[in-house]
Design a protein around this motif. Structure first.
Motif, PDB file in Angstrom:
ATOM      1  N   GLY A 273      32.022 -16.321  73.464  1.00 35.37           N
ATOM      2  CA  GLY A 273      31.625 -14.927  73.686  1.00 35.37           C
ATOM      3  C   GLY A 273      31.478 -14.628  75.173  1.00 35.37           C
ATOM      4  O   GLY A 273      31.911 -13.578  75.662  1.00 35.37           O
ATOM      5  N   LEU A 274      30.919 -15.574  75.899  1.00 32.21           N
ATOM      6  CA  LEU A 274      30.776 -15.373  77.355  1.00 32.21           C
ATOM      7  C   LEU A 274      32.147 -15.329  78.037  1.00 32.21           C
ATOM      8  O   LEU A 274      32.375 -14.535  78.951  1.00 32.21           O
ATOM      9  CB  LEU A 274      29.929 -16.497  77.965  1.00 32.21           C
ATOM     10  CG  LEU A 274      28.419 -16.426  77.713  1.00 32.21           C
ATOM     11  CD1 LEU A 274      27.728 -17.664  78.277  1.00 32.21           C
ATOM     12  CD2 LEU A 274      27.797 -15.180  78.335  1.00 32.21           C
ATOM     13  N   LEU A 275      33.054 -16.177  77.563  1.00 28.69           N
ATOM     14  CA  LEU A 275      34.407 -16.171  78.144  1.00 28.69           C
ATOM     15  C   LEU A 275      35.105 -14.833  77.865  1.00 28.69           C
ATOM     16  O   LEU A 275      35.772 -14.266  78.741  1.00 28.69           O
ATOM     17  CB  LEU A 275      35.245 -17.321  77.574  1.00 28.69           C
ATOM     18  CG  LEU A 275      34.788 -18.742  77.955  1.00 28.69           C
ATOM     19  CD1 LEU A 275      35.660 -19.776  77.245  1.00 28.69           C
ATOM     20  CD2 LEU A 275      34.839 -18.976  79.453  1.00 28.69           C
ATOM     21  N   LYS A 276      34.913 -14.325  76.676  1.00 32.31           N
ATOM     22  CA  LYS A 276      35.508 -13.034  76.296  1.00 32.31           C
ATOM     23  C   LYS A 276      34.909 -11.914  77.149  1.00 32.31           C
ATOM     24  O   LYS A 276      35.607 -11.004  77.599  1.00 32.31           O
ATOM     25  CB  LYS A 276      35.213 -12.731  74.824  1.00 32.31           C
ATOM     26  CG  LYS A 276      36.155 -13.399  73.883  1.00 32.31           C
ATOM     27  CD  LYS A 276      37.210 -12.367  73.473  1.00 32.31           C
ATOM     28  CE  LYS A 276      38.332 -13.015  72.692  1.00 32.31           C
ATOM     29  NZ  LYS A 276      39.653 -12.627  73.129  1.00 32.31           N
ATOM     30  N   LEU A 277      33.589 -12.004  77.337  1.00 39.95           N
ATOM     31  CA  LEU A 277      32.918 -10.983  78.158  1.00 39.95           C
ATOM     32  C   LEU A 277      33.543 -10.971  79.558  1.00 39.95           C
ATOM     33  O   LEU A 277      33.830  -9.916  80.118  1.00 39.95           O
ATOM     34  CB  LEU A 277      31.410 -11.293  78.249  1.00 39.95           C
ATOM     35  CG  LEU A 277      30.614 -10.320  79.112  1.00 39.95           C
ATOM     36  CD1 LEU A 277      30.353  -9.013  78.362  1.00 39.95           C
ATOM     37  CD2 LEU A 277      29.272 -10.927  79.551  1.00 39.95           C
ATOM     38  N   ARG A 278      33.760 -12.165  80.085  1.00 39.95           N
ATOM     39  CA  ARG A 278      34.355 -12.267  81.430  1.00 39.95           C
ATOM     40  C   ARG A 278      35.725 -11.586  81.488  1.00 39.95           C
ATOM     41  O   ARG A 278      36.054 -10.888  82.453  1.00 39.95           O
ATOM     42  CB  ARG A 278      34.455 -13.745  81.817  1.00 39.95           C
ATOM     43  CG  ARG A 278      35.213 -14.030  83.071  1.00 39.95           C
ATOM     44  CD  ARG A 278      34.492 -13.661  84.352  1.00 39.95           C
ATOM     45  NE  ARG A 278      34.209 -12.238  84.586  1.00 39.95           N
ATOM     46  CZ  ARG A 278      33.468 -11.785  85.582  1.00 39.95           C
ATOM     47  NH1 ARG A 278      32.895 -12.620  86.429  1.00 39.95           N
ATOM     48  NH2 ARG A 278      33.261 -10.510  85.759  1.00 39.95           N
TER      49      ARG A 278
ATOM     50  N   ILE B 115      19.519  -8.077  81.335  1.00 39.79           N
ATOM     51  CA  ILE B 115      19.147  -9.497  81.292  1.00 39.79           C
ATOM     52  C   ILE B 115      19.182  -9.936  79.832  1.00 39.79           C
ATOM     53  O   ILE B 115      18.513  -9.346  78.983  1.00 39.79           O
ATOM     54  CB  ILE B 115      17.755  -9.724  81.910  1.00 39.79           C
ATOM     55  CG1 ILE B 115      17.765  -9.292  83.383  1.00 39.79           C
ATOM     56  CG2 ILE B 115      17.350 -11.200  81.796  1.00 39.79           C
ATOM     57  CD1 ILE B 115      16.514  -9.602  84.156  1.00 39.79           C
ATOM     58  N   THR B 116      19.982 -10.938  79.543  1.00 39.34           N
ATOM     59  CA  THR B 116      20.218 -11.314  78.145  1.00 39.34           C
ATOM     60  C   THR B 116      20.403 -12.822  77.994  1.00 39.34           C
ATOM     61  O   THR B 116      20.779 -13.496  78.956  1.00 39.34           O
ATOM     62  CB  THR B 116      21.496 -10.594  77.628  1.00 39.34           C
ATOM     63  OG1 THR B 116      21.891 -11.173  76.393  1.00 39.34           O
ATOM     64  CG2 THR B 116      22.661 -10.698  78.581  1.00 39.34           C
ATOM     65  N   ASN B 117      20.177 -13.309  76.781  1.00 40.01           N
ATOM     66  CA  ASN B 117      20.481 -14.725  76.546  1.00 40.01           C
ATOM     67  C   ASN B 117      21.981 -14.941  76.306  1.00 40.01           C
ATOM     68  O   ASN B 117      22.437 -16.067  76.192  1.00 40.01           O
ATOM     69  CB  ASN B 117      19.635 -15.296  75.393  1.00 40.01           C
ATOM     70  CG  ASN B 117      19.908 -14.634  74.045  1.00 40.01           C
ATOM     71  OD1 ASN B 117      20.937 -14.002  73.847  1.00 40.01           O
ATOM     72  ND2 ASN B 117      18.981 -14.794  73.123  1.00 40.01           N
ATOM     73  N   GLY B 118      22.731 -13.855  76.212  1.00 43.45           N
ATOM     74  CA  GLY B 118      24.195 -13.954  76.097  1.00 43.45           C
ATOM     75  C   GLY B 118      24.690 -14.434  74.742  1.00 43.45           C
ATOM     76  O   GLY B 118      25.866 -14.740  74.579  1.00 43.45           O
TER      77      GLY B 118
ATOM     78  N   LYS C 131      34.583 -21.934  84.247  1.00 46.39           N
ATOM     79  CA  LYS C 131      35.524 -21.169  83.403  1.00 46.39           C
ATOM     80  C   LYS C 131      35.066 -19.714  83.244  1.00 46.39           C
ATOM     81  O   LYS C 131      35.870 -18.829  83.010  1.00 46.39           O
ATOM     82  CB  LYS C 131      35.664 -21.824  82.034  1.00 46.39           C
ATOM     83  CG  LYS C 131      36.400 -23.131  82.137  1.00 46.39           C
ATOM     84  CD  LYS C 131      36.830 -23.646  80.782  1.00 46.39           C
ATOM     85  CE  LYS C 131      37.498 -24.992  80.957  1.00 46.39           C
ATOM     86  NZ  LYS C 131      36.952 -26.045  80.137  1.00 46.39           N
ATOM     87  N   ILE C 132      33.756 -19.493  83.351  1.00 47.43           N
ATOM     88  CA  ILE C 132      33.247 -18.113  83.203  1.00 47.43           C
ATOM     89  C   ILE C 132      33.459 -17.320  84.499  1.00 47.43           C
ATOM     90  O   ILE C 132      33.569 -16.109  84.496  1.00 47.43           O
ATOM     91  CB  ILE C 132      31.746 -18.123  82.799  1.00 47.43           C
ATOM     92  CG1 ILE C 132      31.557 -18.850  81.480  1.00 47.43           C
ATOM     93  CG2 ILE C 132      31.179 -16.711  82.704  1.00 47.43           C
ATOM     94  CD1 ILE C 132      30.110 -19.111  81.101  1.00 47.43           C
ATOM     95  N   GLN C 133      33.544 -18.025  85.603  1.00 46.11           N
ATOM     96  CA  GLN C 133      33.744 -17.392  86.922  1.00 46.11           C
ATOM     97  C   GLN C 133      32.748 -16.264  87.198  1.00 46.11           C
ATOM     98  O   GLN C 133      33.156 -15.116  87.462  1.00 46.11           O
ATOM     99  CB  GLN C 133      35.161 -16.843  87.031  1.00 46.11           C
ATOM    100  CG  GLN C 133      36.215 -17.920  86.947  1.00 46.11           C
ATOM    101  CD  GLN C 133      37.603 -17.366  87.109  1.00 46.11           C
ATOM    102  OE1 GLN C 133      37.924 -16.303  86.552  1.00 46.11           O
ATOM    103  NE2 GLN C 133      38.420 -18.034  87.843  1.00 46.11           N
ATOM    104  N   PRO C 134      31.467 -16.545  87.131  1.00 44.23           N
ATOM    105  CA  PRO C 134      30.500 -15.492  87.436  1.00 44.23           C
ATOM    106  C   PRO C 134      30.505 -15.172  88.936  1.00 44.23           C
ATOM    107  O   PRO C 134      30.854 -16.032  89.752  1.00 44.23           O
ATOM    108  CB  PRO C 134      29.156 -16.129  87.029  1.00 44.23           C
ATOM    109  CG  PRO C 134      29.392 -17.591  87.113  1.00 44.23           C
ATOM    110  CD  PRO C 134      30.844 -17.844  86.862  1.00 44.23           C
TER     111      PRO C 134
END
Ligand code: SF4
Length: 304
Positions: A157-162, A106-109, A195-198
């Motif tokens: 960063g979130l997009l890269k993580l995805r 669990i993170t603030n990302g 765009k993140i597609q979680p």
């Protein structure tokens, strides 16, 4: 220092065994809704705050006593931001050697803009980052990030993580009345989230005492609208279930309070000498009593 703070009921994860590698309320955000209060210990410097071997040893002992059947997941969730812990990869790999249960972060990302941070979390099964804002202005109002962290850095960063992460991303949006719960705000958030597609989206609301008194739970219609528009699950109710700690004593309650506030009933229902514990909490200068939504909560005091 206790790194493993027992099995707690979670609204999203079932029975969660919590592991925390960060000192109390050390974070690179100071979110207006933070249930631990304002962040006075703000930093963006990643460090080995505690040796991973010590954390893993404590986890091993806990599981030896309660065994794997008593929890569903191991959750790395701090009383601060876990991405600030430098040996995160060692910790995750160590947990995986101790138990076959899913490891959840669990993170603030905030720090996925760093390649090394994305690499460190690659062995997690589920990552649960937060996204409450859609631009720099809303990011500054809601999350109040440290120094130079910009919305663009965090979001990219979130997009890269995805792109790179093989596990599941369950994104959480904290909805705050009058701040990000309007039709317009939700539409903007939707664009960002798509765009993140979680794999999953959760809409959360500040059900526990927030850092800022003016933070309020949105109206039912706004929560429903967000749920529909974001194709999300809502977690607007308190988790129900029992807590399991090694000692079931005063210190075990304080260890939980460092990670999230507790209601009197939660203590009564889960701890043997609850009347004694509650009386002691009322007198303890380290513990804050807080009335929120007509309920008394105990919360670990956030010292300046
Ligand atoms: S909610 Fe999480 S990210 Fe925000 S200030 Fe609290 S600990 Fe930090």
């Amino acid at each position: 220092m206790s790194f493993v703070y027992g099995i707690v009921p979670s609204r999203r994860l079932g029975r969660s065994l919590g592991v925390s590698p960060i000192p109390f309320k050390l974070c690179n955000y100071s979110c207006i809704y933070c249930q631990l209060g304002r962040t006075y210990n703000m930093t963006n410097e990643r460090k080995t705050f505690f040796p991973p071997e010590d954390i893993l040893e404590e986890l091993k002992n806990f599981i030896r006593i309660y065994d794997n059947r008593n929890f569903d997941v191991v959750t790395i969730v701090s009383e601060g931001e876990p991405l600030l812990y430098t040996p995160l990869a060692v910790l995750i790999e160590g947990i995986k050697k101790i138990t076959s249960k899913n490891v959840v972060l669990i993170t603030n990302g905030s720090l996925f803009y760093e390649k090394g941070v994305r690499k460190a979390v690659e062995k997690c099964d589920i990552i649960m980052p937060t996204l409450d804002a859609w631009n720099e202005k809303s990011f500054k109002i809601i999350n109040r990030p440290y120094g130079k962290i910009s919305y663009e850095m965090m979001y990219n960063g979130l997009l890269k993580l995805r792109e790179e992460f093989r596990g599941q991303i369950w994104l959480e949006v904290m909805l705050i009345k009058g701040v990000n719960d309007s039709v317009e705000s939700i539409k903007k958030l939707k664009e960002k989230i798509e765009k993140i597609q979680p794999e999953k989206v959760y809409v959360n609301v500040p059900i526990r005492p927030p850092a800022e008194d003016w933070v309020k739970i949105p109206d039912k219609e706004n929560i429903e609208y967000a749920k529909k528009e974001l194709n999300a699950y809502t977690i607007e109710k308190q988790a129900v279930g029992s807590f399991l700690t090694i000692n079931n004593d005063y210190n075990s309650v304080v260890d939980i309070l460092k990670r999230h506030p507790l209601r009197i009933n939660e203590i009564k229902n889960n701890f043997k000498k609850s009347n004694e514990i509650i009386a002691k909490l009322f007198k303890d200068p380290k513990i804050e009593k807080y009335v929120y939504n007509e309920t008394v909560y105990f919360r670990y005091k956030n010292w300046r």
